[in-house]
Design an enzyme around this catalytic site. Structure first.
Site, short mmCIF file in Angstrom:
data_model
loop_
_atom_site.label_atom_id
_atom_site.label_comp_id
_atom_site.label_asym_id
_atom_site.label_seq_id
_atom_site.Cartn_x
_atom_site.Cartn_y
_atom_site.Cartn_z
N LYS A 54 8.03 7.30 6.70
CA LYS A 54 7.09 6.51 7.69
C LYS A 54 7.53 6.63 9.00
O LYS A 54 6.60 6.84 9.93
CB LYS A 54 7.20 4.98 7.26
CG LYS A 54 6.57 4.62 5.85
CD LYS A 54 6.87 3.39 5.51
CE LYS A 54 6.21 3.20 4.08
NZ LYS A 54 6.87 2.09 3.16
N GLN A 98 9.36 -3.18 2.96
CA GLN A 98 9.51 -2.24 1.96
C GLN A 98 9.72 -3.00 0.57
O GLN A 98 10.55 -3.95 0.62
CB GLN A 98 10.50 -1.47 2.36
CG GLN A 98 10.77 -0.27 1.38
CD GLN A 98 9.46 0.57 1.32
OE1 GLN A 98 8.86 0.81 2.15
NE2 GLN A 98 9.37 1.25 0.23
N ASP A 121 -0.07 -3.05 4.83
CA ASP A 121 -0.02 -2.58 3.05
C ASP A 121 -1.25 -2.93 2.43
O ASP A 121 -1.51 -2.59 1.46
CB ASP A 121 1.21 -3.28 2.61
CG ASP A 121 2.42 -2.33 2.60
OD1 ASP A 121 2.21 -1.10 2.28
OD2 ASP A 121 3.47 -2.84 2.68
N1 GUN Z 1 7.31 0.53 -2.21
C1 GUN Z 1 6.60 1.68 -2.76
N2 GUN Z 1 5.37 1.96 -2.49
C2 GUN Z 1 5.27 0.63 -1.29
C3 GUN Z 1 4.11 0.49 -0.36
O1 GUN Z 1 3.22 1.07 -0.48
N3 GUN Z 1 4.42 -0.34 0.41
C4 GUN Z 1 5.40 -1.07 0.44
N4 GUN Z 1 5.81 -2.05 1.40
N5 GUN Z 1 6.46 -0.87 -0.50
C5 GUN Z 1 6.42 -0.05 -1.13
#
Ligand code: GUN
Length: 284
Positions: A54, A98, A121
């Site tokens: 990210k 996350q 998200d």
């Molecule tokens: N953990 C695995 N995939 C994701 C996602 O797309 N967003 C978040 N916040 N955590 C994750």
């Protein structure tokens, strides 16, 4: 027939470069760059890889990334207070916490506190509800990324039989809403589904997101189907593989995503799109 590859590496790079061009135009007109706050608790290796990707894509897209790394024993109250602070901060457009969160934290409570207009998200019940009601605002990244891949095949999704394997909140359920919005006929399969094999055999589009290596057998795939593999599993030998038996499936499908190099890269590229969209929506 050998399937054409839906190359997440190429398509995600195109998306990030599109976002970059839009960010540059914004900044050239005197507005600030979009800003994304990423909160990570603890040191789960997979989460660290996601968060690293990210940060890298934020740099490529020209998005300001604010990274908050907290210890795994951070209290729920402290995490909620941090989210509340970012909600109030006018300079922050997107907030991402996350997942998975440590067991002592109620993830639903944290997600529900995120301001829906900053929920990049797309996990907030408000955003899921909007998607269900055919009026999407911020859409979950992986399913939106899958729709981008499907668009690239040039095949009209309307009326196609789509089978989703896995009913998670992050992938299966929002993927069903996306495919329904695109007017596919959607079946969601899960651990209680009877005769999964035959459901997959009838599918024009298969989306697999269960997190079990090679769970969907290659010979189940209908000739000419589109196969989207959301799974990212690490084998004993250290290699990554998907939920679909790729080597066999690719001989039957018309289109297929590889693992690695498929959907995973699309998720992060779509997060950049969502962060840009959140920034523009907030300014409107
Ligand atoms: N953990 C695995 N995939 C994701 C996602 O797309 N967003 C978040 N916040 N955590 C994750």
């Amino acid at each position: 027939m050998t399937a054409q590859i839906l190359d997440g590496k190429i398509i995600s790079a195109e998306i990030v470069s599109d976002v970059r061009a839009k960010v540059d135009a914004r900044v050239a007109s005197g507005l600030r760059a979009p800003a994304l706050a990423v909160i990570l608790l603890g040191s789960d290796p997979a989460s660290q890889v996601y968060v690293g990707n990210k940060k890298r894509q934020c740099a490529n897209a020209g998005i300001r990334s604010i990274d908050i790394d907290l210890p795994a024993d951070t209290s729920e109250a402290d995490l909620l207070a941090l989210v509340a602070r970012f909600n109030q901060d006018d300079e922050i457009d997107g907030i991402l916490v996350q997942l998975p969160l440590p067991k002592h934290i109620n993830a639903e409570k944290v997600i529900e506190l995120i301001d829906p207009v900053k929920d990049v998200d797309g996990f907030h019940p408000y955003n899921i509800g909007r998607l269900a009601l055919k009026m999407p605002l911020l859409r979950p990244c992986t399913p939106r990324g899958v729709m981008t891949l499907l668009e690239r095949t040039g095949i009209d999704i309307a009326g196609k039989d789509a089978v989703i394997v896995g009913a998670s909140n992050i992938v299966g359920r929002p993927q069903a809403l996306e495919l329904l919005l695109a007017r596919a006929t959607v079946t969601i399969c899960h651990s209680k589904t009877r005769d999964l094999e035959n459901k997959v055999r009838g599918a024009d589009i298969v989306v697999a997101g269960v997190g079990i290596p090679h769970f969907v057998k290659g010979d189940w795939i209908k000739a000419g189907a589109i196969v989207i593999d959301v799974g990212i599993n690490r084998l004993q030998n250290g290699k990554l593989c998907g939920d679909v038996e790729f080597d066999v499936a690719k001989e039957k499908a018309a289109w297929i995503t590889p693992v690695p190099g498929g959907v995973g890269l699309m998720t992060v590229a779509t997060l950049m799109q969502n962060t840009f969209d959140a920034c523009v929506n907030r300014a409107d």
